[in-house]
Design an enzyme around this catalytic site. Structure first.
Site, PDB file in Angstrom:
ATOM      1  N   TYR A   1      59.835  87.049 113.032  1.00 42.78           N
ATOM      2  CA  TYR A   1      59.363  86.823 114.402  1.00 42.78           C
ATOM      3  C   TYR A   1      60.406  87.164 115.452  1.00 42.78           C
ATOM      4  CZ  TYR A   1      62.206  82.826 113.286  1.00 42.78           C
ATOM      5  OH  TYR A   1      63.264  82.050 112.880  1.00 42.78           O
TER       6      TYR A   1
ATOM      7  N   ASP B   1      50.750  77.109 108.280  1.00 45.44           N
ATOM      8  CA  ASP B   1      52.044  77.467 107.677  1.00 45.44           C
ATOM      9  C   ASP B   1      52.950  76.246 107.572  1.00 45.44           C
ATOM     10  OD1 ASP B   1      53.855  79.128 106.460  1.00 45.44           O
ATOM     11  OD2 ASP B   1      54.660  79.955 108.325  1.00 45.44           O
TER      12      ASP B   1
END
Lengths: 359, 408
Positions: free
Chosen positions: B27, B147
């Protein structure tokens, strides 16, 4: 939060009173006095109708096929953005295509930026360049201006949830749906909660559907009955008879008779159910020869309408807000009659081209 | 295109002093920071990586970043990491979070060293209670985290547990397409629910509760309960059956049956179950969760705190803990405990005062001083686009999240 409107950023940061909204806009105009004078613009709602139609045209392009919810979200983004940014400082075509690009991601139907830019370029070849970074930059601007508050609550969900409660017919449901579609061109999304708007749309649909059906079927007798019942007033110089389906498809603004009826019927309905609710007996500007929209008993109100009125009276819905929404919608359909696409296109073209904002 | 000066209203480096670098992943990178304009406390700044290395142009923001930004601005709960602000500046996105000194992965790692005792049962209970409260809040608001894993569960130095990293989270109210269509692979493999492994297209918040069950087990045993190996995407489109991961689950829980999970037959990968046993005898002779639990608890060296009166026995996770674990690691997602049900489980006290204590500070029962999060000061220039060697694989948005996102 996301599913809870009451804790949402929409309620906390993006719902205003009329006065607050007017002040915000006044400050913005004052800051850009020169531009405002140089490029006069028509009624904000007319511009919004134009943007809405452009957005619809754009989103319906073969390969985009955007869903309704993303379209609605994109329109709310436009309303929010232009409450903080002077429109004459922007290229509205770029802003609206970017709003749709962003809304598609938020509403889980993402499109690739290159694809959206390509379609935008096809739709508005003279004001959109093929440079994707322009849309990327505009996306940053949209998100910054909206403080990353991207989740929007729409009235559609409430409408669908309440449809069984009010026993809405398919015609009434789609009429209400179209009213909700139309409300995005007004300030209502910045003024009222989605459930107030949904309830207003449902009420309007229930009240107007028989009027509309009778009108389009040419049933003079029924219309006369409605008129004498004091619930519905029709303009005697009405438009040619149209089919319900056609009216629904083109939005209610297409039918002046329905529009006039809406005014008086809703006034009567709200007035009778909530005496002192604000609308009873009150003549609205341009209401014409209404057929007795007083606080008197209104026998023509169907059982369905009556049931809905009772439901509303028992619920804690803000009736004042519903009256406000109704009046806003009525005045929208009046303004809509003066709408000309060409005019809007011209004035926008003037500042976009004149200031080189399309580059 | 746009004239005017509304862009860059806020600048990261005018508002924050970067203390150092915390971690990086697909990310982007996370930095530790302090406020420059009187903001109280410390902060974690997550800087999203541009889609392409060294990108100098605006390329459009990835959908996962959009989701995270949108959800972070709406969410507000003591057990979800608080978002202070989001700054868009110079083609970069920065999300500023409250800082948390620890996370569950780090706490578990600390205890795995052989000389150290297990995590005290009350600490585990408090962590679980707070974690479930956070999940309850998310799920009630139509948010699936998707997640949950130890590395994503933050713990402040005051013992508050906070769910972090909403990069995969999304709203699930009447999804327009099946959830499967958007993101083919969700949840780090070890914490992935059986319905996902079996290819379910329409999954529910129950996947978050399976992950909570896995985390509970990991807090007890200090290692992932189902530590499978991820089968890589072979082709571009097809998602492989995660055979090894499914085996790991079955080795402990036994094979799922249609009896206990009526919709099992309709799972796309149902056919795969029948040959799981091939070359793996443990599949047919599963340990059983009860045995796993009792031997884990027996194996843990639970110690009596020094401050306790002499003769006190160590506090041990009891039968209720097993029952809760069984309820969370239930094959049938319809029967699996919801966050609400789990919080009402006898494992937790019914007395509100006790619950409040449990909900506040998980370290109240701890006699360990956990080391602070490692912060490297070699790299505290938030401007540079990326560290060398942290190349992004060029994967299309959302198509795949590799199993482990934290570089260790």
């Amino acid at each position: 939060m996301a599913a809870n409107y009451w804790d949402s950023s929409q309620r906390r940061y993006w719902t205003f009173t009329r006065q607050e909204l007017a002040d915000i806009r006044q400050r913005l105009e004052d800051k850009h006095r020169h531009l405002v004078q140089l490029y006069p613009l028509p009624d904000r709602r007319l511009l919004n109708i134009f943007f809405c139609q452009q957005l619809q045209r754009f989103s319906k392009r073969g390969t985009l096929g955007t869903k309704q919810q993303a379209l609605a979200t994109a329109q709310v983004y436009m309303r929010r953005f232009y409450s903080k940014v002077e429109i004459r400082e922007t290229n509205p075509y770029l802003v609206l295509s970017t709003a749709l690009y962003l809304a598609c991601k938020v509403e889980e139907c993402p499109q690739h930026i290159r694809h959206v830019v390509g379609e935008a370029r096809q739709t508005w070849p003279d004001v959109i360049t093929s440079d994707t970074s322009k849309m990327g930059e505009t996306e940053f601007a949209l998100i910054s201006v909206m403080s990353s508050q991207l989740i929007v609550h729409h009235p559609y969900r409430t409408l669908l949830d309440l449809s069984p409660t009010f026993n809405l017919s398919p015609d009434e449901l789609s009429l209400a749906w179209w009213i909700i579609n139309d409300h995005y061109v007004t300030d209502l999304p910045l003024l009222h909660s989605p459930h107030v708007i949904a309830l207003t749309a449902a009420l309007l649909a229930v009240v107007l559907n028989p009027v509309q059906a009778a009108w389009s079927a040419g049933k003079e007798k029924e219309l006369a009955a409605m008129r004498s019942g004091g619930a519905a007033a029709m303009r005697s110089d009405g438009d040619p008879v149209q089919k319900v389906g056609a009216i629904l498809q083109h939005g209610m603004h297409q039918n002046r008779a329905v529009q006039a009826a809406m005014q008086s019927v809703v006034q009567a309905a709200l007035g009778s159910a909530f005496s002192g609710g604000g609308a009873a007996g009150q003549e609205l500007p341009g209401s014409g020869n209404t057929g007795g929209a007083g606080g008197a008993p209104t026998p023509a109100l169907s059982a369905k309408v009556q049931k809905m009125m009772n439901w509303l009276a028992e619920s804690e819905v803000d009736i004042e807000a519903m009256v406000d929404c109704t009046q806003e919608m009525i005045s929208l359909y009046e303004v809509w009659e003066t709408y000309k696409e060409k005019d809007c296109k011209e004035v926008i073209g003037k500042f976009v081209k004149g200031r080189g904002l399309d580059k | 295109m746009l004239a005017g000066s509304y862009l860059n209203q806020k600048r990261v480096r005018e508002r924050y002093d970067i203390i150092g670098f915390i971690s990086s992943g697909t990310y982007g990178r996370v930095f530790k920071a302090r406020g420059r304009t009187g903001q109280v406390g410390e902060f974690a700044i997550k800087k999203f990586k541009p889609d392409k290395e060294g990108e100098l142009q605006y390329t459009g923001i990835s959908q996962s970043a959009i989701r995270e930004m949108a959800l972070c601005t709406e969410l507000s709960n003591p057990n979800v990491v608080h978002t202070v602000e989001i700054i868009l500046e110079d083609k970069c996105i920065y999300i500023i979070f409250e800082y948390a000194e620890h996370d569950l992965l780090q706490i578990i790692h600390y205890h795995t060293q052989t000389s150290r005792p297990a995590i005290p049962p009350m600490v585990i209970k408090s962590i679980l209670y707070q974690l479930l409260n956070g999940v309850l809040y998310l799920n009630r608001n139509w948010v699936m985290h998707r997640d949950l894993k130890p590395a994503n569960i933050m713990v402040t130095s005051a013992g508050a547990v906070k769910i972090g990293d909403l990069g995969l989270a999304r709203l699930f109210y009447k999804p327009q397409a099946t959830l499967f269509a958007g993101d083919k692979v969700v949840v780090t493999i070890w914490y992935r629910a059986p319905e996902l492994l079996l290819g379910s297209r329409h999954y529910t918040t129950a996947i978050d509760l399976w992950a909570v069950g896995c985390i509970f087990a990991e807090l007890l045993s200090l290692r992932p309960i189902f530590k499978g190996e991820e089968a890589k995407m072979d082709g571009k489109k097809s998602v492989p059956f995660q055979r090894n991961q499914m085996q790991k689950i079955v080795e402990i829980l036994g094979l799922p049956t249609v009896d206990r999970w009526p919709l099992l037959k309709h799972m796309p990968e149902y056919g795969q179950l029948s040959n799981l046993a091939q070359g793996n005898s443990r599949v047919l002779n599963p340990v059983g969760l009860e045995k796993w639990y009792t031997s884990t608890v027996a194996h843990n060296r639970y110690v009596v705190p020094n401050s306790s009166p002499p003769g006190t026995k160590p506090d041990v996770p009891g039968r209720d803990g097993l029952a809760l674990l069984q309820g969370l690691l239930e094959y049938d997602p319809m029967k699996r405990l919801t966050a609400e049900q789990a919080l009402q489980h006898p494992y937790f006290p019914t007395n509100q005062a006790e619950r409040d204590v449990l909900g506040k500070n998980c370290f109240a029962w701890s006699f360990t001083d956990y080391p602070n999060r490692r912060v490297s000061s070699d790299d505290n220039d938030i401007r540079t686009s990326s560290l060398p060697g942290t190349k992004r694989g060029g994967l299309p948005d959302d198509s795949l999240r590799p199993g482990k996102r934290l570089k260790e």
